[in-house]
Design a protein around this motif. Structure first.
Motif, PDB file in Angstrom:
ATOM      1  N   ARG A  42       0.826  -1.196   0.000  1.00  0.00           N
ATOM      2  CA  ARG A  42       0.000   0.000   0.000  1.00  0.00           C
ATOM      3  C   ARG A  42       0.868   1.256   0.000  1.00  0.00           C
ATOM      4  N   ARG A  43       1.990   1.249   0.732  1.00  0.00           N
ATOM      5  CA  ARG A  43       2.887   2.403   0.761  1.00  0.00           C
ATOM      6  C   ARG A  43       3.448   2.699  -0.638  1.00  0.00           C
ATOM      7  N   ALA A  49       1.355   7.799  -6.025  1.00  0.00           N
ATOM      8  CA  ALA A  49       0.277   8.789  -6.088  1.00  0.00           C
ATOM      9  C   ALA A  49       0.745  10.156  -5.607  1.00  0.00           C
ATOM     10  N   MET A  50       1.616  10.213  -4.571  1.00  0.00           N
ATOM     11  CA  MET A  50       2.143  11.498  -4.088  1.00  0.00           C
ATOM     12  C   MET A  50       3.015  12.178  -5.134  1.00  0.00           C
ATOM     13  N   LEU A  51       3.809  11.379  -5.852  1.00  0.00           N
ATOM     14  CA  LEU A  51       4.651  11.961  -6.891  1.00  0.00           C
ATOM     15  C   LEU A  51       3.807  12.601  -7.985  1.00  0.00           C
ATOM     16  N   ALA A  60      -1.076  11.904   1.145  1.00  0.00           N
ATOM     17  CA  ALA A  60       0.159  12.120   1.894  1.00  0.00           C
ATOM     18  C   ALA A  60      -0.008  11.703   3.354  1.00  0.00           C
ATOM     19  N   PHE A  61      -1.169  12.025   3.935  1.00  0.00           N
ATOM     20  CA  PHE A  61      -1.382  11.691   5.347  1.00  0.00           C
ATOM     21  C   PHE A  61      -1.430  10.178   5.535  1.00  0.00           C
ATOM     22  N   GLU A  62      -2.113   9.462   4.666  1.00  0.00           N
ATOM     23  CA  GLU A  62      -2.171   8.008   4.780  1.00  0.00           C
ATOM     24  C   GLU A  62      -0.777   7.397   4.641  1.00  0.00           C
ATOM     25  N   TYR A  63       0.010   7.926   3.695  1.00  0.00           N
ATOM     26  CA  TYR A  63       1.374   7.424   3.510  1.00  0.00           C
ATOM     27  C   TYR A  63       2.206   7.663   4.784  1.00  0.00           C
TER      28      TYR A  63
END
Length: 455
Positions: A42-43, A49-51, A60-63
């Motif tokens: 999942r990370r 997705a953040m990139l 970002a918060f979930e990561y």
């Protein structure tokens, strides 16, 4: 005989401790491997997705939270700090940053983020509560010394305060002997005060500490002033967390012991020695504690106790306790112990062993006046028994047969919470000892009323 018993008992304790500690850890490790694989997958998805969308704060918060979950605190911290660029002064982000810096030991950075979250306007109550909790932890970590303990005081009535026979005539060495009033059971009442203070100095090294403990007990009797007692004992030594060996829930410590006892108007005994403690979790909500001590005992003769110097010698004791929370409102404690004492004479040298069990129920009772509902009431039931056998006969009592004692006790207690962290308590206990030496037979009923406070 005593050496063999002691060696066998020590091996049993160590083997049991290792088994209890290892089995739950192995089961958790297997589940942790499976869970970590899913989290890492999942990370990776979230990182991509953040990139593609750096301003997506939810991603970002979930990561960041998943990174903290697997112990990658640096990734979590850098992600949350980038989030503050897009959304400055978010108290939830500041809170999580404070928690993460606290976990890696950066106390001042943790404090700065937590205080910033606390100052923000419109902070939800649950965030404020968590901020306050971690600020308290940060303050505690900033001060490596912590102090805790308890004090108890009150009034105790005993139907047989001097633990003596009730009969006026007993058989000693085959001869009927009439006991005078001082040698027979006597009821009395006494005031008592007990203080137990524990000091922990955190060495900031894998849960290693220096610990000290001081216990004092004082009692004053209305009539039997020869039983007035003043006792003090101190223990000091290091304690080591065993997480470095994969035993996250276990620790071991060693300590020195020094103490003295005054009985009546005179010094009764002094002692010094060494001890060790082993602690580990057994399962969720259960703790195993093993304490093993060796002491050198020195007794002093006095007018009231003219022959106690014959008890001078050494002593080894082991106390092993399992404390388990079987229900949010019920705590069970089971204890087994042994004691081996080598004195100057065979009739003062003995071995004893026994056990006890205590159940405590927590509930919220009536409140009002000095009674408070900030803490629960407790009711407890307990019972215990022991056997004691001596190495040789006492020639003044029986020249052919050594003393053997069997004792048991039952107890019930009730504690009610008071304002300012105090509690009022009442206990009732019946203690009986049966012995082949008539001078050692006794029955004692005890009622205690008192006030206590933990800090």
């Amino acid at each position: 005989m005593f050496r063999a018993m002691r060696r066998g008992l020590a091996m049993l304790i160590i083997a049991s401790l290792a088994a209890w500690a290892a089995v739950p850890d192995a089961a958790r490790a297997q589940g942790a491997v499976e869970a970590t694989g899913a989290v890492e997958a999942r990370r990776e998805t979230l990182f991509v997705a953040m990139l593609n969308d750096p301003s997506n704060l939810d991603v970002a918060f979930e990561y960041a939270m998943l990174s903290a979950q697997v112990g990658d605190y640096e990734a979590a911290i850098s992600t949350l700090e980038r989030m503050l660029v897009y959304a400055p002064n978010l108290p939830r982000i500041q809170l999580e940053l404070g928690v993460l810096y606290y976990r890696i030991g950066a106390v001042e950075e943790a404090r700065a983020y937590l205080e910033a979250a606390r100052r923000s306007s419109g902070v939800p109550p649950e965030v404020t509560e968590r901020v306050d909790t971690f600020l308290a932890e940060v303050d505690a970590q900033s001060n490596p010394l912590s102090i805790s303990g308890s004090v108890h005081g009150g009034l105790r009535f005993q139907s047989n305060a001097n633990a003596s026979p009730e009969e006026s005539i007993i058989n000693v060495n085959g001869i009927p002997i009439r006991l005078d009033s001082n040698a027979r059971s006597q009821a009395d009442v006494n005031l008592f005060a007990l203080a137990d203070v524990h000091f922990i100095y955190d060495l900031k090294n894998q849960n290693d500490t220096i610990e000290a403990n001081i216990v004092t007990y004082n009692s004053v009797y209305a009539d039997l002033d020869r039983l007035n007692l003043q006792l003090i004992e101190a223990q000091l030594g290091p304690s080591f967390g065993l997480g470095r060996f994969g035993l996250d829930r276990a620790r071991v410590g060693v300590y020195g012991i020094a103490g003295a006892t005054v009985l009546g108007p005179s010094v009764y005994s002094t002692q010094y020695g060494v001890g060790s403690v082993l602690q580990t979790g057994l399962w969720e909500g259960a703790l195993f504690d093993s304490r093993n001590e060796f002491r050198v005992l020195n007794y002093q003769d006095s007018n009231n106790y003219p022959t106690v110097r014959l008890q001078t010698g050494e002593e080894f004791s082991t106390v092993n306790t399992v404390t388990a929370s079987l229900h949010p409102q019920f705590l069970l404690q089971v204890q087994g112990y042994g004691r081996f004492t080598w004195a100057r004479t065979d009739f003062n040298t003995y071995a004893e062993g026994g056990g006890s069990a205590r159940g405590t129920y927590f509930f919220y009772g009536p409140s009002g006046g000095i009674l408070t509902d900030e803490a629960p009431w407790t009711v407890s039931l307990a019972a215990g028994a022991l056997y004691r056998g001596f190495d040789g006969p006492d020639p003044l009592i029986d020249p052919t047969e050594s003393e053997e004692d069997t004792a048991y006790w039952v107890e019930a207690g009730l504690s009610a919470p008071l304002e300012r962290g105090f509690a009022a308590f009442v206990t009732g206990q019946v203690r009986n000892q049966d012995s082949n030496y008539a001078t050692r037979d006794y029955l004692n009923g005890i009622v205690t009323l008192g006030i206590s406070k933990r800090f």
